[in-house]
Design an enzyme around this catalytic site. Structure first.
Site, mmCIF file in Angstrom:
data_model
loop_
_atom_site.group_PDB
_atom_site.id
_atom_site.type_symbol
_atom_site.label_atom_id
_atom_site.label_comp_id
_atom_site.label_asym_id
_atom_site.label_seq_id
_atom_site.Cartn_x
_atom_site.Cartn_y
_atom_site.Cartn_z
ATOM 1 N N LYS A 261 0.851 -1.199 0.000
ATOM 2 C CA LYS A 261 0.000 0.000 0.000
ATOM 3 C C LYS A 261 0.884 1.246 0.000
ATOM 4 C CE LYS A 261 -3.972 1.965 2.533
ATOM 5 N NZ LYS A 261 -4.859 1.843 3.715
ATOM 6 N N SER B 143 -10.003 2.160 2.735
ATOM 7 C CA SER B 143 -9.040 2.838 1.897
ATOM 8 C C SER B 143 -8.071 1.905 1.174
ATOM 9 C CB SER B 143 -8.233 3.828 2.725
ATOM 10 O OG SER B 143 -7.379 3.145 3.631
ATOM 11 N N SER C 107 -10.488 0.056 6.977
ATOM 12 C CA SER C 107 -9.805 0.136 5.675
ATOM 13 C C SER C 107 -9.133 -1.150 5.201
ATOM 14 C CB SER C 107 -8.757 1.246 5.708
ATOM 15 O OG SER C 107 -9.378 2.493 5.605
#
EC number: 6.3.5.7
Lengths: 521, 95
Positions: A79, A187, A211
């Site tokens: 990420k 997210s 998330s």
């Protein structure tokens, strides 16, 4: 197997150790899959092919000598929130334009030390603020899952001679994929999409209010947010420091256990990281759950929740009961206050953490007539709408005269939320079962959600309580809805009892099976 | 509680975010929607409840007050938009 990207981490690990495949082969397979798919899915914001090849080569050398680590040669996506030395790290924000850190986050350092190979950096909501991956400066990520449409097909009338098959004509239904693009959740939308579409063997992610778990549920993948303190936060771009935790998104429960074992560690650079040994999470998988007490919180039955979610929850209850668990109705009375308390605590911490983006030390600078004007112009141009909204809320609730009414009240309510969980665990509950999300994946540019930020926030209604109480939570795929989209269940555990989550999630996984999107990209 | 455009502009100033008139008006509506949502916290009886200071019970770790890191000036300024001899350059602040 022809397509090496189809292997789970545990399968790939076995084949790498047995020298049936090489790290270079599997890395190349992923790099070509990314090249083909990324224009359609937008899961990666940076592909580090040279670095991946170099790391794979080093892994092959180690594997040849039988010296491989626990993740030797396993290609992962990272990420964009994780600091990776010399490599694109922008939290998918414009304000961090061009930022290439001179440091490596502790979590990724652990993964590389165990032999993992980095494929690239994954798309996400800007600064991890969002539930649809639409706030990214790099554009939305597309969910590899699409709704199926039931079409009515008219059947011709046919006769096939004596006693043969006779079709009386009429109609039948045929399933076709709808073209509408769906969000992968957020997210960690890039992480979830990439894992689900076979663009990495597993991915790192982070979870401040849901998330990891919400995108995992939206893509038919497994995501675990460990207990606060289990993974070091050092080197990860901070959003809300008392809530942020790193964790993996993986194809199955075992892979999630393998990844978390590597990611978790105590770290002198993060004083909130815990100095407890990291258990062998994989060993928990397959242990019977007979006699385990599973709590079913009545407050998670919310108004307007689709019947399919309720049905999925009941299925989950039945599976655990069949496996010998004892089902207990419980109450977590302050559940409904978790989301409003979160929308004070998280923006307050974010407004403070994001004060550092001022156009001086890194990233974007937009000139102004004096230094304050430069700060204001830089931040106005660098932050997207959602991030600005949260900084504004945070600044307001911390401002003189409002601190007690908002922030202090929210932190008191947070203690009550935590106490609810402590009470049920003290009463002997081992694990809590809830739906992971109040709906399946929704469309990109959903008008209702765009018009009202609170509607988007409601996505995290079942996951945010866990962050507020610092507990571990796992989302595991449990079925498909009527339109063929994946739905997930969530298990919540006692602090630092991730083992029970893996153990129980595996029982659900065995009963539910696994889910793969039909390839259209 | 709710905010008006004037308050939004003041908060934007505190947050160091330049806002246009149009931005401020749009944000006023958005912030009021969120503040309306969080208002329900007022119905919770919190008498005798301490505000949370640590989500997991842990003692603050301490270490010797000695230098453990440093001598990385070049690394620290490496990503800055404007530097000179390992200093950050900013618009003139002192006449």
């Amino acid at each position: 197997m022809n397509d090496l990207t189809q292997l789970t981490i545990s399968q790939a690990r076995a084949k790498l150790c047995a020298k049936e495949i090489t790290a270079t082969e599997i890395t190349e397979a992923y790099l070509s899959a990314i090249e083909r798919a990324n224009p359609a899915l937008n899961a990666y914001v940076a592909v580090t092919d040279d670095k991946a090849r170099e790391m794979a080569k080093a892994s092959d050398a180690k594997l040849a000598k039988g010296e491989g680590g626990s993740l030797e040669g396993i290609p992962l996506g990272i990420k964009d929130l994780f600091g990776t030395e010399g490599i694109h790290t922008q939290a998918c924000s414009h304000v961090l334009d061009g930022f290439k850190p001179r440091f490596e986050s502790t979590v990724t350092t652990n993964l590389w030390a165990d032999g993992a190979v980095m494929l690239g950096k994954l798309n996400m909501d800007e600064f991890a603020m969002g539930s649809s991956n639409e706030t990214s400066y790099y554009g939305p990520v597309v969910n590899p899952w699409r709704r199926s449409r039931l079409d009515t097909v008219v059947m011709p009338t046919t006769h096939q001679g004596d006693g043969g098959f006779v079709s009386a004509g009429g109609t039948r239904t045929a399933q076709t994929l709808d073209n509408a693009q769906l969000v992968p959740g957020g997210s960690s939308g890039g992480s979830a999409s990439a894992v689900s579409a076979f663009l990495c063997a597993g991915a790192t992610a982070t979870d401040t209010g849901g998330s990891i778990r919400q995108p995992a549920a939206f893509t038919g993948t497994v995501g675990i947010k460990p207990t606060y303190g289990r993974c070091s936060r050092w080197g990860i771009v901070a959003f809300a420091s008392s809530l942020d935790q790193a964790g993996p998104i993986a194809r199955d429960v075992r892979d999630a256990a393998i990844l978390l074992k590597s990611m978790a560690s105590v770290d002198p650079k993060d004083t909130t990281s815990v100095d407890w040994p990291v258990p062998d999470y994989e060993a928990a998988i397959g242990k019977p759950i007979k006699g385990m007490k599973v709590g079913i919180p009545r407050e998670y039955r919310v108004d307007g929740m689709p019947e399919e979610i309720e049905a999925l929850w009941q299925k989950g209850i039945a599976w655990l009961k069949d496996a010998g668990a004892e089902i207990v109705d419980i109450s977590l009375p302050h559940t409904k206050y978790a989301l409003p308390a979160y929308y004070i605590v998280a923006p307050a911490e974010a407004s403070s953490n994001l004060a550092r983006y001022d156009g001086v030390r890194y990233g974007l600078r937009v000139p102004g007539k004096d230094i304050v004007d430069m700060y204001e112009n830089t931040r106005a141009a660098g932050f997207g709408r959602e991030v600005k909204r949260r900084i504004m809320i945070g600044t307001y609730v911390l401002s003189a005269g409002y601190y007690d009414a908002y922030y202090l009240q929210a932190q008191k309510v947070r203690n009550l939320i935590k106490r609810d969980f402590e009470n049920v665990f003290a009463a002997g509950i081992d694990v809590i079962l809830t739906p992971a999300t109040p709906s399946a994946a929704f469309g990109i540019a959903d008008e209702d959600m765009a018009a009202d930020p609170v509607k988007m926030y409601l996505n995290d209604i079942f996951t945010v309580t866990v962050n507020m109480a610092g507990l571990p939570g796992i989302a595991v795929p449990a079925g498909l809805d009527a339109k063929g989209l994946p739905l997930g269940l969530q298990l919540i555990g006692r602090p630092f009892d991730e083992e029970t989550l893996f153990q129980t999630a595996h029982v659900i996984e065995q009963a539910a099976g696994s889910f793969q999107p039909e390839k259209w990209w | 509680m709710s905010v008006d455009v004037k308050t939004v502009k003041r908060v934007a100033r505190l947050a160091r975010i330049a806002v246009s008139e149009e931005d401020a008006e749009r944000m006023t509506g958005e912030l009021n929607a969120i503040l309306g949502f969080v208002d329900q916290l007022n119905e919770v009886d919190v008498s005798g409840v301490e505000p949370m200071t640590s989500v997991t019970p842990m003692e603050m770790k301490k270490r010797q007050d000695v230098v453990t890191d440093g001598n990385k000036a070049a690394d620290i300024v490496a990503n800055a938009p404007a530097t000179e001899e390992n200093f950050f350059l900013v618009p003139k602040v002192v006449e």
